[in-house]
Design a protein around this motif. Structure first.
Motif, short mmCIF file in Angstrom:
data_model
loop_
_atom_site.label_atom_id
_atom_site.label_comp_id
_atom_site.label_asym_id
_atom_site.label_seq_id
_atom_site.Cartn_x
_atom_site.Cartn_y
_atom_site.Cartn_z
N ILE A 257 0.87 -1.18 0.00
CA ILE A 257 0.00 0.00 0.00
C ILE A 257 0.90 1.23 0.00
O ILE A 257 1.76 1.37 0.88
CB ILE A 257 -0.93 0.05 1.23
N THR A 258 0.73 2.09 -0.99
CA THR A 258 1.48 3.35 -1.05
C THR A 258 0.53 4.49 -0.67
O THR A 258 -0.53 4.64 -1.29
CB THR A 258 2.06 3.59 -2.45
N LEU A 259 0.92 5.27 0.34
CA LEU A 259 0.09 6.38 0.82
C LEU A 259 0.79 7.70 0.50
O LEU A 259 2.03 7.79 0.55
CB LEU A 259 -0.13 6.26 2.33
N ASP A 260 -0.01 8.74 0.18
CA ASP A 260 0.57 10.06 -0.03
C ASP A 260 0.68 10.78 1.31
O ASP A 260 0.42 10.20 2.38
CB ASP A 260 -0.25 10.87 -1.04
N ARG A 261 1.04 12.06 1.26
CA ARG A 261 1.25 12.80 2.50
C ARG A 261 -0.02 13.04 3.29
O ARG A 261 0.03 13.42 4.46
CB ARG A 261 1.92 14.15 2.19
N HIS A 262 -1.18 12.82 2.64
CA HIS A 262 -2.46 12.97 3.34
C HIS A 262 -3.07 11.62 3.69
O HIS A 262 -4.27 11.54 4.00
CB HIS A 262 -3.43 13.76 2.46
N ALA A 263 -2.29 10.55 3.62
CA ALA A 263 -2.71 9.19 3.96
C ALA A 263 -3.75 8.65 3.00
O ALA A 263 -4.52 7.74 3.35
CB ALA A 263 -3.23 9.13 5.40
N ASN A 264 -3.79 9.19 1.78
CA ASN A 264 -4.67 8.63 0.76
C ASN A 264 -3.94 7.52 0.01
O ASN A 264 -2.73 7.62 -0.24
CB ASN A 264 -5.10 9.72 -0.23
N VAL A 265 -4.69 6.48 -0.37
CA VAL A 265 -4.08 5.34 -1.07
C VAL A 265 -3.78 5.73 -2.51
O VAL A 265 -4.66 6.19 -3.24
CB VAL A 265 -5.02 4.12 -1.03
N ILE A 266 -2.51 5.54 -2.92
CA ILE A 266 -2.10 5.82 -4.30
C ILE A 266 -2.02 4.53 -5.09
O ILE A 266 -2.58 4.43 -6.18
CB ILE A 266 -0.74 6.55 -4.32
N VAL A 267 -1.30 3.57 -4.57
CA VAL A 267 -1.10 2.28 -5.25
C VAL A 267 -1.32 1.17 -4.24
O VAL A 267 -0.92 1.28 -3.08
CB VAL A 267 0.32 2.19 -5.85
N THR A 268 -1.94 0.09 -4.71
CA THR A 268 -2.11 -1.08 -3.85
C THR A 268 -2.21 -2.31 -4.74
O THR A 268 -2.24 -2.20 -5.98
CB THR A 268 -3.38 -0.94 -2.98
N ASN A 269 -2.22 -3.47 -4.14
CA ASN A 269 -2.38 -4.72 -4.89
C ASN A 269 -3.36 -5.62 -4.14
O ASN A 269 -3.71 -5.36 -2.97
CB ASN A 269 -1.03 -5.40 -5.11
N PRO A 270 -3.88 -6.67 -4.79
CA PRO A 270 -4.92 -7.50 -4.15
C PRO A 270 -4.48 -8.12 -2.83
O PRO A 270 -5.31 -8.36 -1.96
CB PRO A 270 -5.21 -8.57 -5.21
N GLN A 271 -3.17 -8.38 -2.69
CA GLN A 271 -2.71 -9.03 -1.47
C GLN A 271 -2.87 -8.13 -0.24
O GLN A 271 -2.80 -8.62 0.89
CB GLN A 271 -1.23 -9.43 -1.61
N ALA A 272 -3.05 -6.82 -0.46
CA ALA A 272 -3.20 -5.90 0.66
C ALA A 272 -4.66 -5.71 1.09
O ALA A 272 -4.93 -4.98 2.05
CB ALA A 272 -2.60 -4.53 0.31
N SER A 273 -5.60 -6.37 0.39
CA SER A 273 -7.03 -6.15 0.67
C SER A 273 -7.45 -6.49 2.10
O SER A 273 -8.37 -5.85 2.62
CB SER A 273 -7.86 -6.96 -0.33
N PRO A 274 -6.82 -7.47 2.80
CA PRO A 274 -7.27 -7.72 4.18
C PRO A 274 -7.11 -6.53 5.11
O PRO A 274 -7.81 -6.45 6.13
CB PRO A 274 -6.38 -8.89 4.63
N LEU A 275 -6.20 -5.61 4.80
CA LEU A 275 -5.99 -4.45 5.66
C LEU A 275 -6.50 -3.17 5.00
O LEU A 275 -6.03 -2.08 5.29
CB LEU A 275 -4.51 -4.31 6.01
N LEU A 276 -7.48 -3.32 4.10
CA LEU A 276 -8.16 -2.18 3.48
C LEU A 276 -9.65 -2.32 3.72
O LEU A 276 -10.22 -3.41 3.60
CB LEU A 276 -7.89 -2.12 1.98
N THR A 277 -10.28 -1.22 4.07
CA THR A 277 -11.72 -1.20 4.29
C THR A 277 -12.33 -0.14 3.36
O THR A 277 -12.08 1.05 3.53
CB THR A 277 -12.06 -0.85 5.75
#
Length: 569
Positions: A257-277
């Motif tokens: 999960i790549t976050l910008d300076r405001h904690a918004n998600v920029i890039v992610t992949n399916p393997q990170a979905s358990p820790l995304l809501t």
């Protein structure tokens, strides 16, 4: 097509029109001034010539001649001849004329006279040209005044102004047409470039402009074509890199999960979905992100989510001058935890399974050594128990070695083709005596069909299953039946024994798992890894095995074995 006020066509047209209008205005003023001066100079010449003729007549005929009046009348002028007294064709108001003539600003014209232009009240305030010259007659000194109204010159100037105005209007119309033609010639390729640029901005990078001229616009079109080609290459390279990055992210075992300076998600992949809501980071991710924002170089933590374990590593992204965001790497460590637990359980189970025979061996051997046996029969009984426990210990060790070799892949299956209809009854016949002792009936119903399998390992599978079935069936029937399917055999081994509780069914193929924790059969107690061997051998044959059971009714093992092994050519 309506021309916009801020378009280049309008600007060019207005520029050319204003420039031409200013030039025509200046030229018109100069031409009118030229025509006016030309006409006045002509009239001055005429009056000077007339004054010379009058002077000649007076010198020849004297001042009383009427010829002067005739000549003046032919020219359509007025005169005053003055030498103290005045003679004129004006009639009355001669004194007023003299007053007006004397107040004029006279300019020398040629050698013999002077001229002046002024507005004379005797001509109703209109402009007139006056000429005067002095000469001497036998009767004295004379001054001759010739006056001619300038209405003819004004009429000529008015005509010239009309012609000039029409000329200016025609020039403006022609200039307008020319300006629009020139502007269209210039702006047409510019409009094409504008449309091409807009389409390029929409992603059409294959557009090319035709180079029609070799001027600056043609060079601009060529530059656009070169830019479009280069931009297409850059965009293709960026898309390729983006697709590569997306492919790499998708194929990674870890979540990112790549976050910008405001904690918004920029890039992610399916393997990170358990820790995304709903596409937003989990609270534990945000808490680690806040710690990194506050200055931590890197943070690592392990969390448990939905019965799975994850190791989170948050690393800050530092730009040239400031904090740009953070990268969160999520590693699923559930399997590692499971293996650790399996390793711990394995050590505990092996220790437990080894302890019983070892304690028995130690106890009975110490009894024999200490002479605690009262007779030879007791000694033989103790020795028999020691022998049985050693056999049990040997079976446990052998089973562990077999299971280890199969699970590690070092055990190579020796596939051969044989008839399953002959194989299974032969295996079952080995248990006839054991089953007969307990009053158990053994039945088989297996059609004749060739199958590719490792006979020794497959015999081990059914030996384990039949041994378990006999051990846990007090009396009744044990039956093996097989049905043919298009690609393989469906085999069912059914007993009428104690059965397995429903809650234990998912675990019966695990090592050292025993459904009845209190079940013991003296030296006949199993090692607890027989069904694990069954599962691994069937898997090695590209088959499947599962179990259904009802407590008090019996147990059925369902096995599927393919006719052909895909590894064999």
């Amino acid at each position: 097509m309506m021309v916009r006020r801020n378009s280049i066509v309008t600007k060019l047209w207005l520029t050319i029109l204003v420039l031409v209008s200013v030039i025509l205005f200046i030229v018109s003023v100069l031409m009118l001034e030229f025509f006016n001066s030309f006409h006045i100079d002509q009239e001055r010449g005429h009056l000077a010539k007339l004054g010379g003729q009058v002077q000649s007549v007076l010198l020849q005929e004297g001042e009383t001649t009427d010829t002067v009046d005739q000549i003046i009348e032919v020219y359509g002028a007025n005169y005053i001849l003055e030498n103290g007294s005045a003679r004129s064709n004006f009639g009355s108001q001669l004194d007023d004329w003299m007053v007006e003539l004397n107040r004029q600003d006279w300019e020398t014209y040629q050698a013999a006279g002077e001229t002046a232009i002024g507005n004379f009240s005797s001509f109703d305030g209109q402009a007139a040209l006056a000429y005067r010259t002095t000469f001497t007659l036998p009767t004295g000194d004379y001054t001759l005044y010739l006056i001619e109204p300038l209405d003819a010159i004004s009429s000529a100037n008015a005509g010239a102004r009309t012609i000039i105005l029409w000329t200016v209007a025609s020039a403006i119309i022609v200039t307008t047409v020319f300006a629009f033609f020139l502007s269209t010639r210039i702006t047409a390729p510019l409009r094409e470039m504008r449309d091409a640029v807009n389409k390029t901005g929409e992603g059409q990078f294959d557009l090319r402009l035709e180079t029609k001229t070799r001027d600056e616009i043609g060079e601009l079109a060529a530059s656009f074509n070169a830019m479009s080609s280069q931009l297409a290459k850059y965009v293709f390279a960026l898309d390729h890199e983006r697709l590569q990055l997306a492919s790499i992210l998708r194929s990674m075992a870890d979540g990112v999960i790549t976050l910008d300076r405001h904690a918004n998600v920029i890039v992610t992949n399916p393997q990170a979905s358990p820790l995304l809501t709903d596409g937003q980071p989990h609270e534990v991710v945000l808490s680690l992100y806040e710690e990194v924002v506050e200055g931590a170089s890197e943070k690592t933590i392990e969390v448990k989510e939905d019965d799975r374990y994850y190791t989170l590593t948050v690393t800050p992204l530092i730009g040239e001058e400031d904090f740009e965001g953070a990268v969160v790497v999520i590693r699923d460590t559930t399997e590692s935890h499971r293996l650790d637990k399996m390793r711990t359980d394995f050590v505990a189970n092996v220790s437990h399974e080894l302890r019983t025979p070892l304690v028995t061996l130690q106890g009975y051997s110490e009894a024999i050594i200490d002479g605690m046996t009262e007779s030879d029969d007791a000694t033989k009984e103790f020795a028999s128990i020691i022998y049985d426990e050693s056999l049990r210990l040997a079976r446990l060790v052998n089973d562990l070695l077999d299971l280890a070799r199969i699970e590690s892949g070092k055990e190579t299956m020796q596939f051969a083709e044989f008839d399953l209809g002959e194989f299974l009854p032969r295996v079952m016949r080995k248990f006839n005596q054991m089953a007969g002792e307990k009053g158990i009936t053994l039945e088989t119903d297996v059609p004749s069909h060739l199958i590719q399998a490792d006979g020794d390992r497959l015999e081990q599978v059914f030996t384990n299953l039949l041994g378990n079935a006999i051990a846990h069936t007090a009396s009744g029937t044990i039956r093996i039946e097989a049905t043919e399917e298009p690609e393989g055999f469906r085999i069912r081994l059914t007993d009428t024994g104690h059965g397995i509780p429903k809650e234990d069914l998912p675990f019966v193929f695990e090592r050292f798992y025993k459904a009845d924790k209190a079940r013991t059969s003296g030296s006949k107690t199993g090692t607890g890894i027989g069904l694990a061997i069954v599962k691994n051998v069937i898997d090695a044959h590209h088959g499947t095995v599962d179990v259904t059971s009802h407590v008090g009714e019996g147990t059925t093992f369902h096995i599927y074995l393919p006719y052909k092994q895909p590894d064999l050519t």
